[in-house]
Enzyme design. Sequence first.
Site, PDB file in Angstrom:
ATOM      1  N   GLY D 154     -30.106  45.241  44.445  1.00 20.60           N
ATOM      2  CA  GLY D 154     -28.931  46.080  44.589  1.00 20.60           C
ATOM      3  C   GLY D 154     -27.647  45.258  44.540  1.00 20.60           C
ATOM      4  O   GLY D 154     -27.666  44.024  44.614  1.00 20.60           O
ATOM      5  N   CYS D 155     -26.527  45.957  44.404  1.00 17.57           N
ATOM      6  CA  CYS D 155     -25.244  45.279  44.199  1.00 17.57           C
ATOM      7  C   CYS D 155     -24.793  44.564  45.467  1.00 17.57           C
ATOM      8  O   CYS D 155     -24.517  43.355  45.427  1.00 17.57           O
ATOM      9  CB  CYS D 155     -24.200  46.273  43.719  1.00 17.57           C
ATOM     10  SG  CYS D 155     -24.062  47.775  44.700  1.00 17.57           S
ATOM     11  N   TYR D 156     -24.706  45.287  46.571  1.00 23.95           N
ATOM     12  CA  TYR D 156     -24.331  44.607  47.819  1.00 23.95           C
ATOM     13  C   TYR D 156     -25.325  43.487  48.145  1.00 23.95           C
ATOM     14  O   TYR D 156     -24.908  42.367  48.483  1.00 23.95           O
ATOM     15  CB  TYR D 156     -24.283  45.591  48.995  1.00 23.95           C
ATOM     16  CG  TYR D 156     -23.125  46.536  49.007  1.00 23.95           C
ATOM     17  CD1 TYR D 156     -21.813  46.080  49.052  1.00 23.95           C
ATOM     18  CD2 TYR D 156     -23.330  47.915  49.020  1.00 23.95           C
ATOM     19  CE1 TYR D 156     -20.736  46.968  49.095  1.00 23.95           C
ATOM     20  CE2 TYR D 156     -22.268  48.810  49.062  1.00 23.95           C
ATOM     21  CZ  TYR D 156     -20.972  48.327  49.106  1.00 23.95           C
ATOM     22  OH  TYR D 156     -19.925  49.211  49.151  1.00 23.95           O
ATOM     23  N   PRO D 157     -26.639  43.765  48.101  1.00 25.12           N
ATOM     24  CA  PRO D 157     -27.595  42.717  48.476  1.00 25.12           C
ATOM     25  C   PRO D 157     -27.395  41.407  47.706  1.00 25.12           C
ATOM     26  O   PRO D 157     -27.479  40.315  48.280  1.00 25.12           O
ATOM     27  CB  PRO D 157     -28.954  43.361  48.170  1.00 25.12           C
ATOM     28  CG  PRO D 157     -28.713  44.818  48.409  1.00 25.12           C
ATOM     29  CD  PRO D 157     -27.317  45.057  47.891  1.00 25.12           C
ATOM     30  N   GLU D 315     -18.611  39.325  42.885  1.00 28.67           N
ATOM     31  CA  GLU D 315     -19.440  39.584  41.705  1.00 28.67           C
ATOM     32  C   GLU D 315     -18.973  40.899  41.096  1.00 28.67           C
ATOM     33  O   GLU D 315     -18.208  41.645  41.710  1.00 28.67           O
ATOM     34  CB  GLU D 315     -20.922  39.723  42.117  1.00 28.67           C
ATOM     35  CG  GLU D 315     -21.129  40.931  43.017  1.00 28.67           C
ATOM     36  CD  GLU D 315     -22.572  41.304  43.333  1.00 28.67           C
ATOM     37  OE1 GLU D 315     -23.436  40.424  43.309  1.00 28.67           O
ATOM     38  OE2 GLU D 315     -22.810  42.487  43.626  1.00 28.67           O
TER      39      GLU D 315
END
Lengths: 345, 345, 345, 345
Positions: D154-157, D315
Amino acid sequence: MNTHPIAVVGASGYTGIELLRLLFAHPHAEIVAITSRSEVGKPLSSVLPRFRHLPGADIPFIAPDIDAIVDSGARTAFLALPHGMAAEYAVPLLERGLKVIDLSADFRLNDAAVYEEFYGHPHPAPQLLGEAVYGMPEIHGDAIKSARLIASPGCYPTSIILPLVPLLREGLIEASSIVVNSMSGVSGAGKKADVSLIFAEVNESLRAYGLPKHRHLSEIEQELSLAAGEKVTITFTPHLVPVTRGIHSTITASLAADFTAVSSCLQKAYGQAGFVRLLGEGQCADTAHVTRTNFVDLGWHHDTRTNRLILTSAEDNLTKGASGQAIQAFNMLHGFSTNDGLMNL
Amino acid sequence: MNTHPIAVVGASGYTGIELLRLLFAHPHAEIVAITSRSEVGKPLSSVLPRFRHLPGADIPFIAPDIDAIVDSGARTAFLALPHGMAAEYAVPLLERGLKVIDLSADFRLNDAAVYEEFYGHPHPAPQLLGEAVYGMPEIHGDAIKSARLIASPGCYPTSIILPLVPLLREGLIEASSIVVNSMSGVSGAGKKADVSLIFAEVNESLRAYGLPKHRHLSEIEQELSLAAGEKVTITFTPHLVPVTRGIHSTITASLAADFTAVSSCLQKAYGQAGFVRLLGEGQCADTAHVTRTNFVDLGWHHDTRTNRLILTSAEDNLTKGASGQAIQAFNMLHGFSTNDGLMNL
Amino acid sequence: MNTHPIAVVGASGYTGIELLRLLFAHPHAEIVAITSRSEVGKPLSSVLPRFRHLPGADIPFIAPDIDAIVDSGARTAFLALPHGMAAEYAVPLLERGLKVIDLSADFRLNDAAVYEEFYGHPHPAPQLLGEAVYGMPEIHGDAIKSARLIASPGCYPTSIILPLVPLLREGLIEASSIVVNSMSGVSGAGKKADVSLIFAEVNESLRAYGLPKHRHLSEIEQELSLAAGEKVTITFTPHLVPVTRGIHSTITASLAADFTAVSSCLQKAYGQAGFVRLLGEGQCADTAHVTRTNFVDLGWHHDTRTNRLILTSAEDNLTKGASGQAIQAFNMLHGFSTNDGLMNL
Amino acid sequence: MNTHPIAVVGASGYTGIELLRLLFAHPHAEIVAITSRSEVGKPLSSVLPRFRHLPGADIPFIAPDIDAIVDSGARTAFLALPHGMAAEYAVPLLERGLKVIDLSADFRLNDAAVYEEFYGHPHPAPQLLGEAVYGMPEIHGDAIKSARLIASPGCYPTSIILPLVPLLREGLIEASSIVVNSMSGVSGAGKKADVSLIFAEVNESLRAYGLPKHRHLSEIEQELSLAAGEKVTITFTPHLVPVTRGIHSTITASLAADFTAVSSCLQKAYGQAGFVRLLGEGQCADTAHVTRTNFVDLGWHHDTRTNRLILTSAEDNLTKGASGQAIQAFNMLHGFSTNDGLMNL
């Protein structure tokens, strides 16, 4: 202080919210009823957290029911409803003795046939078109003072009609040469779930839309034709740009008289108009200076190479282009001061 | 793979950075020198963190010294310098045998008198104006192939000249009726410390500027006049809007022929042009679809009520409007494939 | 109506402009002097076009001269000057009998040594530190009422001190565990020409800055330590994000008591505080609801998995975080109603 | 050139579009099937005008039918589908012999019970959880090379796990002290009609959401626990901010070792990792430098006053946070060069 009881019918969309924002700060307005089909029973401040802690903001939404609106004691109803639906409320509210200020397009046109041409269905209450007053205070002030039903102008039209009417009245420009390009903030599209309006689609996007016959042309050309004394047809291109609020219009037209007449004409027309700010020749209007205000700014240039006038206007689409102008008409209608509720930056 | 050694002179401004972005991904380009007066000795990746870890991005900035540029082995120099300064570099670099692609306005005009009229000082190298090629590949492709000095077009001009040239060549519109309104992203103003460009001043602001005689008119009218075979003078209003990248132009003109000829004319002119995308009649261009690409999108409508053509174009001001177009010309000049380095979205 | 004559010293920056915006709508304020070194002699409305047509906006800027400020008849001076410069004005204005409300950091700290540690130079007027009152009305209301010199709090500190003080006073959280992450709009950096603040650099950028020892820590920790009765040191990370106005703080701390005590503590502290809006447990603050208002919104959650409190606060950095709070203190100082001039949305 | 046939299942959402953007520029990828339930039969370029004129962009959407996907000749399928739906496609596609790279959350967790705890329903294909590889190339590179089913992170992870794993492995920070605050661009919420995502609601808004137990915690804590060798529980607060793309995370933790070990640990872990850029001590990450790239930037500070580490990471949520990372894994899986298709800025 002398206050006037008001109902805002359709208070949860952007023009409704803007009405509330301005009316809560109005020295002579008392909001006695606010309606929203989807929020019945909830206090305003719970639906719109921005209003929390404002005196009076605990008022609950009621259903848009005629009896309930009348029973609230409201003497003037602002209608902030979708086009086509406003007429359903205007007719019975007028019968019950209220003044009605309608922010939709339903009563802006004098001619039911033009309405049908541009809106695609027969007018729902043509019997009222003769009586309704196009609520632009700088142009139709006298009629507004004695009106029962005021049709508050559209956002694009305000930015275009105001500068052009005096120029057309005096014959300073060639009516057939008018080309208008406008840019609008996204709030003009309303508070609605639409993929084309989500942030990731609008940010870093510049686009025209609604070509070549935007609905607002009908009221723009009606008012320009009245001013010119002949049928006026223009080219109008609206654009969606990534700002929340604001409309900017750039108007180009061939000069039919000496350019110096433009400044004196506008000065004569609007030198005393509190909400029209004449920036003057050589100046450009900027929406940053008018957002959240009822001002419309005008600047103009002479393109000597083509002998055209280039005129720029800036306003807030929700204020001077909608709710502020409606309150300006409300002030006229009831004899309040012009600036009441409209001088906060 | 066959590569060509390149110098980017003035590599720390927005067009310089965009050149680097595109050239690092170009299969036939090898960046051998980058200059910046203020960053001498520092590796590119330390000045522009976006480039870190890109193969080759450790190249250090050198001073913009002619000998050093020549010594780098560069055979083509891109000049991304302020107007007026580019000529100082173009002359000696040409003498030393390099090809020069200049992104400034210094060599875009054929006539030194027009340069002086619009730029306010005598042309610094008028002897080169006859030789310089206006670097719009879709219009001057043959001349580009054999040029020594290419004057890459301006951002606004590209969005206006491209759609209008074929229409004027075929006489489909009345040249004297052309009115252009453009909107530009803020990167067009350059990477410079200026209060009027800071975020809090630009966000939620819409404004025209540079009226009524923007410098870009000189090259626009030069190219339109060439196409029309007569002197063309237009009205042009640029606007600054809160996006980083993108130019949108709305062009209005009275039709001089049947509207159906417009589509076929544009199709004939650009049906095979890789970077001109004809959206077609009834479509509106949107900068969101062209940012960071070398495409320019065109849509058009017939305003039957006034018999005007309304044409919208969208491009990225830094790509097709500057550095991408320069690389497109570079590909032509050296016989590389049209799409080389220009097909990343 | 009873009005109080006011001078705004340094009226052309963002906090100065915000003071003017609010004071023009204040029922008891009369602006008698505005200063700006660079705009002397020009009417306010010509420098700040947003103010045109506002009654009183023709007032000219004067130089920041003590005699001229005193001669204007001003009885309270708001100082909206850079840090370090405010003291130069505060000292003589106090001597001449004016009340001073300083929006800079010059008088916020009780301890001259801490000032020197964080600001890098000796305090310019340490003799006044004992007398100056930290102007947060919800915390130091009694002292404000009798102050001569009010040091209006910083933007970040307001969003952090307000929620934490009652919790620390009651010992509900572990002081050593406090971690604060804040996001600020770009207006917080001031109206200045700086490449890092231009639109194209800020748009689509998210970044922390000022790590690890931002100047605002000094006043934050001063007030938290007073509340806790012991020295409190926190971790604070500010971020710059692409909005014009607004500060959002997310505060995390380990609970030292039952979580249910948090709501009752905040309710007891701020249930009657007009400008602190308790959204309640399970709610998140949003700057969209507070921009251009003097409200600060608080929401809080129990992270049961780690037994931490997560508290979010939102305010407008220029209003509750600067000029609005200064006017709130002004109202207290002179016995005006709390809401005067601060209830426009 | 050796190319690999690919299907993109669910190609009309933001992660699907980002996959297409990157894969069209990938030297070894050939897109042979794209699916979209709502766009069947339409060419890609007509649905997504940005792709017009790109070689290959005339490929039509097909229905997400297993047989049709297999018949296209695809050997690897990227699934860009909503959570819960991806499993329906992964199971039969694996059975038919394709490699599957799933961008949803369906296969990221090792433990079906944790899935049910965080996603609220039983896992649809628990038999595959043991086999699925968490597709973070810098952490699970060896497993990726031989995987059949890759669960792309995932994006946050990604922004949180990458910097923390080496620090936890070496015991440099106290695991129980980790507090993470993240900001995400709006594209992270998907391309969907939702009033809370429209421009006028998001612009000038800063807000936390999803408190206190965001779904992404499950995969974050899984990976952190694996690194620490013990159960790690953190506090995580995501925020929605007005950018289209980008995630910024600020990670705070108490140091369990000397601060100087942090730099050497990160250098050892990522000094050779092409897509992790170590900005170094004293530097702050900025999303402006990573948007549209597969890079994640890391900077770190020592808060000596509290002995905490403050680490910032940046990112692009759609690239390194989704589609770019999936292609990075794809390159590993098939033995292509690390940088293939991922070095365009």
